[in-house]
Design a protein around this motif. Structure first.
Motif, PDB file in Angstrom:
ATOM      1  N   PRO A  26      -4.079  -3.990  -1.045  1.00  0.00           N
ATOM      2  CA  PRO A  26      -4.466  -2.576  -1.152  1.00  0.00           C
ATOM      3  C   PRO A  26      -5.621  -2.335  -2.121  1.00  0.00           C
ATOM      4  CG  PRO A  26      -2.088  -2.789  -1.188  1.00  0.00           C
ATOM      5  CD  PRO A  26      -2.635  -4.178  -1.297  1.00  0.00           C
ATOM      6  N   HIS A  27      -5.692  -3.112  -3.201  1.00  0.00           N
ATOM      7  CA  HIS A  27      -6.791  -2.958  -4.152  1.00  0.00           C
ATOM      8  C   HIS A  27      -8.113  -3.432  -3.565  1.00  0.00           C
ATOM      9  CE1 HIS A  27      -4.492  -1.674  -7.670  1.00  0.00           C
ATOM     10  NE2 HIS A  27      -3.558  -2.527  -7.297  1.00  0.00           N
ATOM     11  N   SER A  50      -4.649  -2.105   4.983  1.00  0.00           N
ATOM     12  CA  SER A  50      -3.866  -3.035   4.166  1.00  0.00           C
ATOM     13  C   SER A  50      -3.017  -3.945   5.050  1.00  0.00           C
ATOM     14  CB  SER A  50      -2.967  -2.264   3.195  1.00  0.00           C
ATOM     15  OG  SER A  50      -3.730  -1.588   2.223  1.00  0.00           O
ATOM     16  N   ARG A 100      -9.066  -0.548  -0.855  1.00  0.00           N
ATOM     17  CA  ARG A 100      -9.168   0.833  -1.332  1.00  0.00           C
ATOM     18  C   ARG A 100     -10.607   1.301  -1.576  1.00  0.00           C
ATOM     19  NH1 ARG A 100      -5.498   0.525  -4.906  1.00  0.00           N
ATOM     20  NH2 ARG A 100      -3.845   1.429  -3.631  1.00  0.00           N
ATOM     21  N   ALA A 157       0.827  -1.213   0.000  1.00  0.00           N
ATOM     22  CA  ALA A 157       0.000   0.000   0.000  1.00  0.00           C
ATOM     23  C   ALA A 157       0.858   1.259   0.000  1.00  0.00           C
ATOM     24  CB  ALA A 157      -0.918  -0.009   1.222  1.00  0.00           C
ATOM     25  N   ILE A 192      -5.248   3.959   3.507  1.00  0.00           N
ATOM     26  CA  ILE A 192      -5.174   2.563   3.081  1.00  0.00           C
ATOM     27  C   ILE A 192      -4.142   1.780   3.877  1.00  0.00           C
ATOM     28  CG2 ILE A 192      -4.722   1.086   1.061  1.00  0.00           C
ATOM     29  CD1 ILE A 192      -5.590   3.433  -0.667  1.00  0.00           C
ATOM     30  N   ARG A 204      -9.791   6.478  -0.549  1.00  0.00           N
ATOM     31  CA  ARG A 204      -8.777   6.261  -1.581  1.00  0.00           C
ATOM     32  C   ARG A 204      -7.511   7.107  -1.388  1.00  0.00           C
ATOM     33  NH1 ARG A 204     -10.403   3.251  -6.027  1.00  0.00           N
ATOM     34  NH2 ARG A 204     -12.600   2.663  -5.977  1.00  0.00           N
ATOM     35  N   TRP A 225      -6.950   3.995 -11.692  1.00  0.00           N
ATOM     36  CA  TRP A 225      -6.723   4.032 -10.235  1.00  0.00           C
ATOM     37  C   TRP A 225      -6.487   5.458  -9.786  1.00  0.00           C
ATOM     38  CZ3 TRP A 225      -2.083   4.910  -7.353  1.00  0.00           C
ATOM     39  CH2 TRP A 225      -2.180   4.535  -6.014  1.00  0.00           C
TER      40      TRP A 225
END
Length: 331
Positions: A264-265, A282, A268, A76, A278, A273, A331
């Motif tokens: 992290p994805h 994470s 998020r 992250a 995060i 964001r 992103w």
């Protein structure tokens, strides 16, 4: 993101990580009833069951949580620092350098001299990769230059690992290296915890130190400087933290991929964001995911226990692709 929502997210992930740790202690090849586990916790019960729980499973559970948290946090932080959704420790060559250091310790028999030699050489490998990264990107604070230099360093480290495998004096040495590279927390003890936990703790502190600088970097490097961010110090702290933490983690777990990339994805979308929001989720999500994956390798019926790195790869790729298809946006 509202504070109550963030508190619920962090609390939920913390509870999930605790459940994963508890499952890691409770689940194994030897079935131990819950009542026996409770008696063992109170210092009673069968001595063999107590030994299984406290000398075999508990260190493994602690390492699963710690290694997962380090990988999730570093992924992250690097994604925010480099402003690249594909960033993780291997992008900068840190994990590959640590892997090469550990392979060197195994290849030359240094790991047999003292239990501390493997993590020491692994961290030295991560720092060597870090030093080469600074040399290749000298004079530039651009994220792109760091990424390109990291790819070169990581590729060089992978080539070194391949060379060690190619020149292994006997097939047993090559098999030992390959087994370690697949990643596993099997047969870990409190000596491994004592070796890895200080490195992971220090690495996490250094990586999370500049969380607000990561938010400033969303405005670009010039914008971050205008807000008073010292990019040079931020970069040094970030990379040194990744080298120490990932080096210590890799030394005891072997090479484990995808945790720093996908966690992290996953968290998020549940935050605002911003990079700083995060980091903690994470770390908790990485701890839970790696621990549950380690439980999974023990419950899948196979003749030989699956390696943790294999399971995380099989879990990580579909999850990442599904998330990518669902997002369908920049992103």
């Amino acid at each position: 993101m509202e504070r109550v929502t963030r508190a619920r997210l962090v609390g939920g992930l913390a509870l999930l990580a605790l459940l994963a740790g508890a499952a890691s202690v409770a689940v194994g090849s030897a079935a131990i009833p819950l009542a026996h586990v409770v008696r063992a916790l109170s210092g009673q019960g069968d001595p063999i069951e107590r030994a299984i729980l406290f000398e075999l499973r508990l260190p493994r559970a602690i390492l699963g949580l710690a290694v997962g948290a380090m990988l999730g946090l570093s992924g992250a932080a690097l994604q925010g620092f480099l402003r690249n959704p594909l960033a993780e420790p291997s992008v900068l060559g840190a994990s590959n350098g640590a892997s090469l250091g550990a392979v060197i310790a195994l290849y030359f028999g240094l790991a047999e001299l003292h239990p501390a030699m493997l993590p020491i050489v692994a961290i030295a490998g991560a720092f060597a990769a870090l030093g080469l990264l600074f040399v290749l990107s000298a004079g530039s604070q651009s994220a792109l230059s760091l990424i390109l230099a990291g790819i070169a360093v990581g590729t060089l480290a992978v080539a070194g690992v391949s060379l060690a495998l190619n020149l292994s004096p006997n097939p047993f040495a090559a098999m030992e290296i390959m087994t370690w590279l697949l990643g596993s927390l099997e047969d870990r003890s409190f000596s491994h915890v004592a070796l890895a936990l200080p490195c992971i703790t220090l690495g996490m502190v250094l990586v999370a130190w500049d969380s607000h600088a990561l938010d400033a970097l969303t405005l670009g490097e010039d914008g971050a400087r205008a807000l008073g961010v010292d990019l040079r110090r931020t970069r040094v702290r970030m990379l040194v933290g990744v080298a120490i933490g990932v080096g210590g983690a890799v030394a005891v777990s072997g090479a484990i991929g995808f945790i720093g990339l996908i966690v992290p994805h996953l968290v998020r979308p549940m935050t605002d964001r911003s990079p700083s929001a995060i980091l903690l989720p994470s770390a908790l999500g990485g701890a839970a995911l790696l621990s549950f994956a380690d439980v999974l390798v023990r419950v899948i019926p196979t003749s030989n226990e699956l390696k943790l790195g294999v399971v995380t790869a099989f879990l990580g790729v579909p999850v990442f692709l599904v998330h990518l298809m669902r997002e369908r946006r920049l992103w």
